[in-house]
Design a protein around this motif. Structure first.
Motif, PDB file in Angstrom:
ATOM      1  N   PRO A   3       0.825  -1.218   0.000  1.00 28.44           N
ATOM      2  CA  PRO A   3       0.000   0.000   0.000  1.00 28.44           C
ATOM      3  C   PRO A   3       0.860   1.269   0.000  1.00 28.44           C
ATOM      4  CG  PRO A   3      -0.294  -1.253   2.054  1.00 28.44           C
ATOM      5  CD  PRO A   3       0.633  -2.031   1.201  1.00 28.44           C
ATOM      6  N   LEU A   4       2.044   1.206   0.643  1.00 27.13           N
ATOM      7  CA  LEU A   4       2.903   2.398   0.690  1.00 27.13           C
ATOM      8  C   LEU A   4       3.502   2.702  -0.679  1.00 27.13           C
ATOM      9  CD1 LEU A   4       4.678   1.892   4.136  1.00 27.13           C
ATOM     10  CD2 LEU A   4       2.633   3.226   3.572  1.00 27.13           C
ATOM     11  N   THR A   5       3.926   1.630  -1.393  1.00 25.22           N
ATOM     12  CA  THR A   5       4.501   1.915  -2.720  1.00 25.22           C
ATOM     13  C   THR A   5       3.416   2.373  -3.698  1.00 25.22           C
ATOM     14  OG1 THR A   5       4.502  -0.479  -3.140  1.00 25.22           O
ATOM     15  CG2 THR A   5       6.619   0.523  -2.622  1.00 25.22           C
ATOM     16  N   VAL A   6       2.171   1.899  -3.487  1.00 26.52           N
ATOM     17  CA  VAL A   6       1.083   2.390  -4.352  1.00 26.52           C
ATOM     18  C   VAL A   6       0.889   3.887  -4.088  1.00 26.52           C
ATOM     19  CG1 VAL A   6      -1.398   2.261  -4.819  1.00 26.52           C
ATOM     20  CG2 VAL A   6      -0.098   0.163  -4.563  1.00 26.52           C
ATOM     21  N   GLN A   7       0.991   4.275  -2.791  1.00 24.33           N
ATOM     22  CA  GLN A   7       0.860   5.714  -2.472  1.00 24.33           C
ATOM     23  C   GLN A   7       2.040   6.504  -3.040  1.00 24.33           C
ATOM     24  OE1 GLN A   7      -0.061   6.525   1.599  1.00 24.33           O
ATOM     25  NE2 GLN A   7      -1.758   5.094   1.631  1.00 24.33           N
ATOM     26  N   THR A   8       3.247   5.906  -2.965  1.00 24.81           N
ATOM     27  CA  THR A   8       4.428   6.578  -3.532  1.00 24.81           C
ATOM     28  C   THR A   8       4.195   6.827  -5.028  1.00 24.81           C
ATOM     29  OG1 THR A   8       5.797   5.383  -1.974  1.00 24.81           O
ATOM     30  CG2 THR A   8       6.945   6.398  -3.829  1.00 24.81           C
ATOM     31  N   ILE A   9       3.733   5.775  -5.721  1.00 24.00           N
ATOM     32  CA  ILE A   9       3.483   5.926  -7.164  1.00 24.00           C
ATOM     33  C   ILE A   9       2.454   7.041  -7.393  1.00 24.00           C
ATOM     34  CG2 ILE A   9       2.499   4.797  -9.212  1.00 24.00           C
ATOM     35  CD1 ILE A   9       3.559   2.114  -8.061  1.00 24.00           C
ATOM     36  N   SER A  10       1.389   7.042  -6.561  1.00 20.48           N
ATOM     37  CA  SER A  10       0.294   8.000  -6.776  1.00 20.48           C
ATOM     38  C   SER A  10       0.717   9.440  -6.495  1.00 20.48           C
ATOM     39  CB  SER A  10      -0.893   7.683  -5.865  1.00 20.48           C
ATOM     40  OG  SER A  10      -1.372   6.416  -6.127  1.00 20.48           O
TER      41      SER A  10
ATOM     42  N   ARG B 225      -3.281  -3.973  -4.191  1.00 21.96           N
ATOM     43  CA  ARG B 225      -3.260  -2.732  -3.391  1.00 21.96           C
ATOM     44  C   ARG B 225      -3.031  -3.020  -1.919  1.00 21.96           C
ATOM     45  NH1 ARG B 225      -8.679  -0.370  -5.490  1.00 21.96           N
ATOM     46  NH2 ARG B 225      -9.143  -0.264  -3.282  1.00 21.96           N
ATOM     47  N   TRP B 226      -3.503  -4.177  -1.474  1.00 21.26           N
ATOM     48  CA  TRP B 226      -3.396  -4.597  -0.064  1.00 21.26           C
ATOM     49  C   TRP B 226      -3.833  -3.486   0.904  1.00 21.26           C
ATOM     50  CZ3 TRP B 226      -2.742  -9.697   0.288  1.00 21.26           C
ATOM     51  CH2 TRP B 226      -2.611 -10.254   1.559  1.00 21.26           C
ATOM     52  N   ASP B 227      -4.923  -2.810   0.558  1.00 21.01           N
ATOM     53  CA  ASP B 227      -5.471  -1.802   1.469  1.00 21.01           C
ATOM     54  C   ASP B 227      -6.841  -2.288   1.961  1.00 21.01           C
ATOM     55  OD1 ASP B 227      -7.244  -1.451  -0.579  1.00 21.01           O
ATOM     56  OD2 ASP B 227      -6.777   0.633  -0.976  1.00 21.01           O
ATOM     57  N   THR B 228      -7.446  -1.544   2.885  1.00 21.67           N
ATOM     58  CA  THR B 228      -8.684  -2.045   3.486  1.00 21.67           C
ATOM     59  C   THR B 228      -9.846  -2.102   2.476  1.00 21.67           C
ATOM     60  OG1 THR B 228      -8.984   0.196   4.302  1.00 21.67           O
ATOM     61  CG2 THR B 228      -8.208  -1.430   5.886  1.00 21.67           C
ATOM     62  N   GLY B 229      -9.679  -1.460   1.325  1.00 20.44           N
ATOM     63  CA  GLY B 229     -10.740  -1.475   0.320  1.00 20.44           C
ATOM     64  C   GLY B 229     -10.861  -2.811  -0.410  1.00 20.44           C
TER      65      GLY B 229
ATOM     66  N   PRO C  16      -8.762   4.521  -6.541  1.00 23.80           N
ATOM     67  CA  PRO C  16      -8.870   4.539  -5.076  1.00 23.80           C
ATOM     68  C   PRO C  16      -7.648   3.938  -4.373  1.00 23.80           C
ATOM     69  CG  PRO C  16     -10.291   2.851  -6.037  1.00 23.80           C
ATOM     70  CD  PRO C  16      -9.671   3.583  -7.181  1.00 23.80           C
ATOM     71  N   ILE C  17      -7.389   4.416  -3.170  1.00 23.79           N
ATOM     72  CA  ILE C  17      -6.402   3.786  -2.277  1.00 23.79           C
ATOM     73  C   ILE C  17      -6.850   4.105  -0.848  1.00 23.79           C
ATOM     74  CG2 ILE C  17      -4.788   5.745  -2.571  1.00 23.79           C
ATOM     75  CD1 ILE C  17      -3.545   2.265  -1.822  1.00 23.79           C
ATOM     76  N   ALA C  18      -6.990   3.050  -0.021  1.00 23.54           N
ATOM     77  CA  ALA C  18      -7.453   3.250   1.367  1.00 23.54           C
ATOM     78  C   ALA C  18      -6.297   2.973   2.328  1.00 23.54           C
ATOM     79  CB  ALA C  18      -8.631   2.313   1.640  1.00 23.54           C
ATOM     80  N   ALA C  19      -6.605   2.928   3.622  1.00 23.15           N
ATOM     81  CA  ALA C  19      -5.563   2.687   4.634  1.00 23.15           C
ATOM     82  C   ALA C  19      -4.998   1.276   4.457  1.00 23.15           C
ATOM     83  CB  ALA C  19      -6.190   2.821   6.015  1.00 23.15           C
ATOM     84  N   PRO C  20      -3.687   1.086   4.763  1.00 19.94           N
ATOM     85  CA  PRO C  20      -3.094  -0.254   4.626  1.00 19.94           C
ATOM     86  C   PRO C  20      -3.788  -1.263   5.543  1.00 19.94           C
ATOM     87  CG  PRO C  20      -1.393   1.410   4.967  1.00 19.94           C
ATOM     88  CD  PRO C  20      -2.701   2.091   5.180  1.00 19.94           C
ATOM     89  N   ILE C  21      -3.819  -2.537   5.135  1.00 20.27           N
ATOM     90  CA  ILE C  21      -4.359  -3.599   6.000  1.00 20.27           C
ATOM     91  C   ILE C  21      -3.328  -3.836   7.108  1.00 20.27           C
ATOM     92  CG2 ILE C  21      -4.849  -6.081   6.109  1.00 20.27           C
ATOM     93  CD1 ILE C  21      -5.816  -5.967   3.235  1.00 20.27           C
ATOM     94  N   GLN C  22      -3.812  -3.861   8.364  1.00 18.40           N
ATOM     95  CA  GLN C  22      -2.895  -4.136   9.492  1.00 18.40           C
ATOM     96  C   GLN C  22      -3.086  -5.587   9.911  1.00 18.40           C
ATOM     97  OE1 GLN C  22      -0.818  -1.862  10.327  1.00 18.40           O
ATOM     98  NE2 GLN C  22      -1.756   0.046   9.616  1.00 18.40           N
ATOM     99  N   GLY C  23      -2.047  -6.377   9.906  1.00 17.63           N
ATOM    100  CA  GLY C  23      -2.122  -7.775  10.342  1.00 17.63           C
ATOM    101  C   GLY C  23      -2.881  -8.641   9.362  1.00 17.63           C
ATOM    102  N   ILE C  24      -3.633  -9.622   9.940  1.00 16.55           N
ATOM    103  CA  ILE C  24      -4.339 -10.579   9.081  1.00 16.55           C
ATOM    104  C   ILE C  24      -5.610  -9.922   8.530  1.00 16.55           C
ATOM    105  CG2 ILE C  24      -5.522 -12.825   9.031  1.00 16.55           C
ATOM    106  CD1 ILE C  24      -3.642 -13.562  11.441  1.00 16.55           C
ATOM    107  N   PRO C  25      -5.833  -9.980   7.215  1.00 14.96           N
ATOM    108  CA  PRO C  25      -7.033  -9.353   6.657  1.00 14.96           C
ATOM    109  C   PRO C  25      -8.305  -9.977   7.222  1.00 14.96           C
ATOM    110  CG  PRO C  25      -5.514 -10.058   4.926  1.00 14.96           C
ATOM    111  CD  PRO C  25      -5.013 -10.633   6.193  1.00 14.96           C
TER     112      PRO C  25
END
Ligand code: HEM
Length: 342
Positions: free
Chosen positions: A57-64, A130-134, A247-256
């Protein structure tokens, strides 16, 4: 001139009926263009994207937000993927509503259907990257459906997810699948599908002795129309990318895990709605596979459209196929709308 793939696809002249916008809607050609945009923009994203749960999710934000033109590239990739699903659906509807699926085009119809499935899986696997909460519905409910398949479900789930629950192995597998398992075969099948269009005699139209309009257009006119379609599609892609960022949401924390608000990607909303009715194997696996099987059987079960009706919309001789596809399409649209209501 030496024969080439380009010349195979663009003979010196073709019947003008075969390249009328109002007949083909330009959907097949637009789909090829979108696949090319996806390959180019996806390759550029690979320079920054890191497929681990902490970094994805962080590299997706970096790209964005940080990479010069990265946001544009990512948005173009996202919107080409969404448009590809819409454009291939329109193309499928056009092929059925003009009776073009019948022999000698039966094999190419099946190649096209395989491409349609690949486009859906590409979009689905892309969401997960994306591995974000979305993406939690896709990741948790979507993959759990595999477990419900009798006998082989558990093994299949383990092979796809890389363990007993989604984690780092899942992301690297989806990444490899997205690029090598899905994009490479898609690129190969697109080439084969386009090659077969010409091999099968070009777009389905009635033979010259059965219609009065025998005008032909040259290869240059065909290329001019293709360029026009590309300019139109590029403009739509640019407008969408500028005004509606991916879209990009907050990163997933731990086990989805599934939250109450998790929703399916838009193209699986109809499945999400059916899952509310109970048995996940029946509604999430059997029914979608039956829909696919019915589509695959079209050229085998429905009568061949009359030759003199080829090249026109809604031939009387293939009414049954039109009604079947119409009912399937309306059901899918209604279920997707219903999923948004609750
Ligand atoms: C990535 C997906 C696809 C691409 C890139 C693609 C590309 C094309 C192109 C360029 C053409 C010729 C021009 C046109 O009809 O617009 C064509 C024709 C055709 N496609 Fe596709 N297609 C795709 C998906 C499909 C699907 C989902 C089906 C149906 C299940 C399908 C079945 C056919 C058939 C039967 C023809 C010949 C049509 C005729 O003779 O009128 N294709 N495709």
């Amino acid at each position: 001139m030496r024969p080439s793939f380009f010349h195979h696809l663009h003979p010196p002249t073709i019947p003008s009926k075969q390249s009328r916008w109002r007949y083909t809607l330009g959907a097949g050609g637009t789909a090829i263009f979108l696949v090319l945009v996806l390959i180019v923009t996806g390759t550029l994203e690979m320079f920054y994207y890191i497929p681990t749960p902490e970094n994805a999710p962080l590299t997706v934000q970096t790209i964005s937000y940080l990479v010069p033109f990265g946001g544009l590239v990512r948005n173009l990739h996202f919107w080409s993927a969404q448009l590809l699903l819409i454009v291939t659906s329109i193309h499928l509807v056009r092929v059925v509503f003009t009776g073009s699926y019948a022999p000698p085009r039966r094999f190419n119809y099946l190649l096209g259907l395989a491409l349609f499935v690949l486009a859906i899986l590409l979009d689905f696997s892309g969401y997960v990257l994306r591995w974000d909460t979305g993406i939690q519905w896709a990741l948790v409910t979507g993959t759990n459906l595999i477990k419900t398949i009798p006998i082989v479900g558990g093994t299949l789930y383990g092979a796809l997810i890389g363990g007993s629950e989604p984690g780092p192995a899942t992301l690297i597998r989806f990444y490899a699948l997205h690029i090598f398992g899905l994009m490479l075969p898609t690129a190969f099948l697109v080439g084969w599908h386009a090659f077969r269009v010409r091999r099968d005699g070009g777009i389905a139209v009635a033979p010259p002795n059965l219609h009065s309009d025998n005008a032909r257009i040259t290869r240059f006119e065909l290329v001019r129309r293709e360029i026009l379609a590309m300019i139109f599609t590029s403009s739509a892609l640019l407008l969408l990318s500028i005004f509606l960022p991916a879209p990009i949401a907050a990163p997933i924390q731990g086990i989805p895990a599934l939250s109450g608000t998790a929703t399916a990607p838009w193209f699986f909303l109809w499945v999400q709605q059916m899952l509310k009715w109970g048995d996940p194997f029946l509604w999430g696996v059997v029914v979608p596979l039956c829909v696919l099987l019915i589509l695959a059987l079209f050229p085998f079960v429905f009568p061949r459209p009359a030759v003199h009706e080829l090249g026109s919309w809604f031939p009387k001789s293939n009414r049954l196929a039109q009604i079947t596809l119409g009912v399937i399409a309306i059901m899918i649209i209604l279920l997707s709308l219903l999923a948004n209501v609750h």
